[in-house]
Design a protein around this motif. Structure first.
Motif, PDB file in Angstrom:
ATOM      1  N   THR A  49       0.879  -1.162   0.000  1.00 43.42           N
ATOM      2  CA  THR A  49       0.000   0.000   0.000  1.00 43.42           C
ATOM      3  C   THR A  49       0.920   1.217   0.000  1.00 43.42           C
ATOM      4  O   THR A  49       2.110   1.106   0.304  1.00 43.42           O
ATOM      5  CB  THR A  49      -0.902   0.048   1.251  1.00 43.42           C
ATOM      6  OG1 THR A  49      -0.074   0.185   2.409  1.00 43.42           O
ATOM      7  CG2 THR A  49      -1.771  -1.207   1.364  1.00 43.42           C
ATOM      8  N   ALA A  50       0.382   2.368  -0.313  1.00 42.99           N
ATOM      9  CA  ALA A  50       1.197   3.583  -0.312  1.00 42.99           C
ATOM     10  C   ALA A  50       1.756   3.860   1.082  1.00 42.99           C
ATOM     11  O   ALA A  50       2.905   4.278   1.224  1.00 42.99           O
ATOM     12  CB  ALA A  50       0.368   4.774  -0.799  1.00 42.99           C
ATOM     13  N   GLU A  51       0.959   3.583   2.118  1.00 40.35           N
ATOM     14  CA  GLU A  51       1.400   3.825   3.486  1.00 40.35           C
ATOM     15  C   GLU A  51       2.589   2.930   3.836  1.00 40.35           C
ATOM     16  O   GLU A  51       3.575   3.393   4.418  1.00 40.35           O
ATOM     17  CB  GLU A  51       0.263   3.572   4.477  1.00 40.35           C
ATOM     18  CG  GLU A  51      -0.887   4.542   4.363  1.00 40.35           C
ATOM     19  CD  GLU A  51      -1.935   4.130   3.326  1.00 40.35           C
ATOM     20  OE1 GLU A  51      -1.756   3.126   2.602  1.00 40.35           O
ATOM     21  OE2 GLU A  51      -2.945   4.841   3.222  1.00 40.35           O
ATOM     22  N   ILE A  52       2.498   1.654   3.483  1.00 43.38           N
ATOM     23  CA  ILE A  52       3.590   0.722   3.775  1.00 43.38           C
ATOM     24  C   ILE A  52       4.843   1.115   3.005  1.00 43.38           C
ATOM     25  O   ILE A  52       5.939   1.159   3.556  1.00 43.38           O
ATOM     26  CB  ILE A  52       3.177  -0.731   3.453  1.00 43.38           C
ATOM     27  CG1 ILE A  52       2.147  -1.212   4.466  1.00 43.38           C
ATOM     28  CG2 ILE A  52       4.379  -1.658   3.434  1.00 43.38           C
ATOM     29  CD1 ILE A  52       1.529  -2.564   4.142  1.00 43.38           C
TER      30      ILE A  52
ATOM     31  N   ALA B 197      10.232   3.300   2.918  1.00 42.26           N
ATOM     32  CA  ALA B 197      11.168   4.220   2.268  1.00 42.26           C
ATOM     33  C   ALA B 197      11.787   5.172   3.281  1.00 42.26           C
ATOM     34  O   ALA B 197      12.912   5.629   3.101  1.00 42.26           O
ATOM     35  CB  ALA B 197      10.460   5.016   1.173  1.00 42.26           C
ATOM     36  N   GLY B 198      11.061   5.451   4.348  1.00 45.68           N
ATOM     37  CA  GLY B 198      11.569   6.321   5.404  1.00 45.68           C
ATOM     38  C   GLY B 198      12.522   5.622   6.353  1.00 45.68           C
ATOM     39  O   GLY B 198      12.991   6.221   7.304  1.00 45.68           O
ATOM     40  N   GLY B 199      12.798   4.345   6.106  1.00 43.49           N
ATOM     41  CA  GLY B 199      13.755   3.614   6.921  1.00 43.49           C
ATOM     42  C   GLY B 199      13.147   2.864   8.090  1.00 43.49           C
ATOM     43  O   GLY B 199      13.866   2.297   8.906  1.00 43.49           O
ATOM     44  N   ASN B 200      11.823   2.844   8.193  1.00 42.19           N
ATOM     45  CA  ASN B 200      11.168   2.128   9.283  1.00 42.19           C
ATOM     46  C   ASN B 200      10.973   0.677   8.863  1.00 42.19           C
ATOM     47  O   ASN B 200      10.113   0.366   8.050  1.00 42.19           O
ATOM     48  CB  ASN B 200       9.824   2.778   9.611  1.00 42.19           C
ATOM     49  CG  ASN B 200       9.152   2.133  10.803  1.00 42.19           C
ATOM     50  OD1 ASN B 200       9.518   1.042  11.231  1.00 42.19           O
ATOM     51  ND2 ASN B 200       8.171   2.822  11.349  1.00 42.19           N
ATOM     52  N   ASN B 201      11.802  -0.211   9.407  1.00 42.96           N
ATOM     53  CA  ASN B 201      11.717  -1.629   9.055  1.00 42.96           C
ATOM     54  C   ASN B 201      10.744  -2.386   9.937  1.00 42.96           C
ATOM     55  O   ASN B 201      10.612  -3.602   9.811  1.00 42.96           O
ATOM     56  CB  ASN B 201      13.109  -2.268   9.118  1.00 42.96           C
ATOM     57  CG  ASN B 201      14.024  -1.678   8.058  1.00 42.96           C
ATOM     58  OD1 ASN B 201      13.573  -1.288   6.989  1.00 42.96           O
ATOM     59  ND2 ASN B 201      15.306  -1.596   8.372  1.00 42.96           N
ATOM     60  N   ALA B 202      10.065  -1.703  10.849  1.00 46.83           N
ATOM     61  CA  ALA B 202       9.096  -2.361  11.716  1.00 46.83           C
ATOM     62  C   ALA B 202       7.826  -2.710  10.942  1.00 46.83           C
ATOM     63  O   ALA B 202       7.062  -3.568  11.359  1.00 46.83           O
ATOM     64  CB  ALA B 202       8.760  -1.473  12.906  1.00 46.83           C
ATOM     65  N   VAL B 203       7.609  -2.034   9.824  1.00 45.50           N
ATOM     66  CA  VAL B 203       6.424  -2.284   9.001  1.00 45.50           C
ATOM     67  C   VAL B 203       6.810  -3.232   7.876  1.00 45.50           C
ATOM     68  O   VAL B 203       7.800  -3.015   7.185  1.00 45.50           O
ATOM     69  CB  VAL B 203       5.880  -0.958   8.415  1.00 45.50           C
ATOM     70  CG1 VAL B 203       4.712  -1.212   7.503  1.00 45.50           C
ATOM     71  CG2 VAL B 203       5.500  -0.021   9.528  1.00 45.50           C
ATOM     72  N   GLU B 204       6.047  -4.278   7.718  1.00 48.97           N
ATOM     73  CA  GLU B 204       6.307  -5.271   6.671  1.00 48.97           C
ATOM     74  C   GLU B 204       5.085  -5.407   5.783  1.00 48.97           C
ATOM     75  O   GLU B 204       3.959  -5.405   6.272  1.00 48.97           O
ATOM     76  CB  GLU B 204       6.589  -6.642   7.307  1.00 48.97           C
ATOM     77  CG  GLU B 204       7.932  -6.768   7.958  1.00 48.97           C
ATOM     78  CD  GLU B 204       8.978  -7.324   7.019  1.00 48.97           C
ATOM     79  OE1 GLU B 204       8.621  -8.043   6.078  1.00 48.97           O
ATOM     80  OE2 GLU B 204      10.163  -7.035   7.253  1.00 48.97           O
TER      81      GLU B 204
ATOM     82  N   HIS C  13       2.203  10.280   1.469  1.00 50.80           N
ATOM     83  CA  HIS C  13       2.332   9.663   2.788  1.00 50.80           C
ATOM     84  C   HIS C  13       3.723   9.880   3.375  1.00 50.80           C
ATOM     85  O   HIS C  13       3.866  10.058   4.587  1.00 50.80           O
ATOM     86  CB  HIS C  13       1.989   8.175   2.733  1.00 50.80           C
ATOM     87  CG  HIS C  13       0.523   7.940   2.556  1.00 50.80           C
ATOM     88  ND1 HIS C  13      -0.400   8.171   3.549  1.00 50.80           N
ATOM     89  CD2 HIS C  13      -0.191   7.522   1.497  1.00 50.80           C
ATOM     90  CE1 HIS C  13      -1.604   7.906   3.118  1.00 50.80           C
ATOM     91  NE2 HIS C  13      -1.507   7.500   1.865  1.00 50.80           N
ATOM     92  N   HIS C  14       4.738   9.882   2.519  1.00 49.69           N
ATOM     93  CA  HIS C  14       6.105  10.150   2.991  1.00 49.69           C
ATOM     94  C   HIS C  14       6.197  11.576   3.544  1.00 49.69           C
ATOM     95  O   HIS C  14       6.800  11.810   4.593  1.00 49.69           O
ATOM     96  CB  HIS C  14       7.097   9.924   1.854  1.00 49.69           C
ATOM     97  CG  HIS C  14       8.518   9.851   2.296  1.00 49.69           C
ATOM     98  ND1 HIS C  14       8.998   8.854   3.117  1.00 49.69           N
ATOM     99  CD2 HIS C  14       9.576  10.662   2.046  1.00 49.69           C
ATOM    100  CE1 HIS C  14      10.278   9.048   3.354  1.00 49.69           C
ATOM    101  NE2 HIS C  14      10.651  10.144   2.716  1.00 49.69           N
ATOM    102  N   ALA C  15       5.580  12.525   2.842  1.00 48.66           N
ATOM    103  CA  ALA C  15       5.565  13.919   3.309  1.00 48.66           C
ATOM    104  C   ALA C  15       4.816  14.033   4.635  1.00 48.66           C
ATOM    105  O   ALA C  15       5.264  14.743   5.548  1.00 48.66           O
ATOM    106  CB  ALA C  15       4.932  14.820   2.258  1.00 48.66           C
TER     107      ALA C  15
END
Length: 128
Positions: A52-55, A60-67, A96-98
């Motif tokens: 999804t765009a959120e995932i 992309a922001g470096g958060n590896n907690a989301v899979e 979503h990144h913004a």
């Protein structure tokens, strides 16, 4: 080395897997129309990361907690996303990144710092 019959893997596309659209999935019709990327191929099926765009923005922001969720799908259940679908997905990821950046502590601190540089009468008129 496994064969990539539909050329959906990164190794077949210069290191970047194409964005794929899931379709004709009768067992789980709610997945039809969702997007993902193939990560491997074995036993006649692709392992696809459903995105999804959120995932995608969070990863992309470096958060590896989301899979993303992973599915094993037949090649017939995947087609390359159209240019318009890719553009729409990319715009949603950027949005979503913004949002993630705006909500971050670093952005809030920067905003507070900029506000502190303004003259007090102007500060009173602005809401941080």
């Amino acid at each position: 080395m496994s064969v990539d019959p539909s050329h959906f893997l990164a190794t077949s596309n210069g290191g970047k897997p194409p964005l794929l659209k899931l379709h004709n999935i009768s067992a789980r019709p709610e997945l039809n129309g969702q997007l993902g990327q193939a990560v491997s191929f074995a036993a006649g099926r692709y392992v696809v990361a459903v995105l999804t765009a959120e995932i995608a923005a969070t990863m992309a922001g470096g958060n590896n907690a989301v899979e993303p969720s992973y599915l094993k799908l037949k090649p017939e259940s995947l087609v390359e996303a159209t240019n318009f679908e890719q553009l729409k997905f990319g715009a949603a990821v950027a949005f979503h990144h913004a949002q993630l950046y705006i909500d971050s502590a670093a952005c809030q601190e920067r905003g507070s710092y900029i506000m502190s540089l303004l003259p007090p009468p102007l500060q009173a008129k602005l809401t941080p």
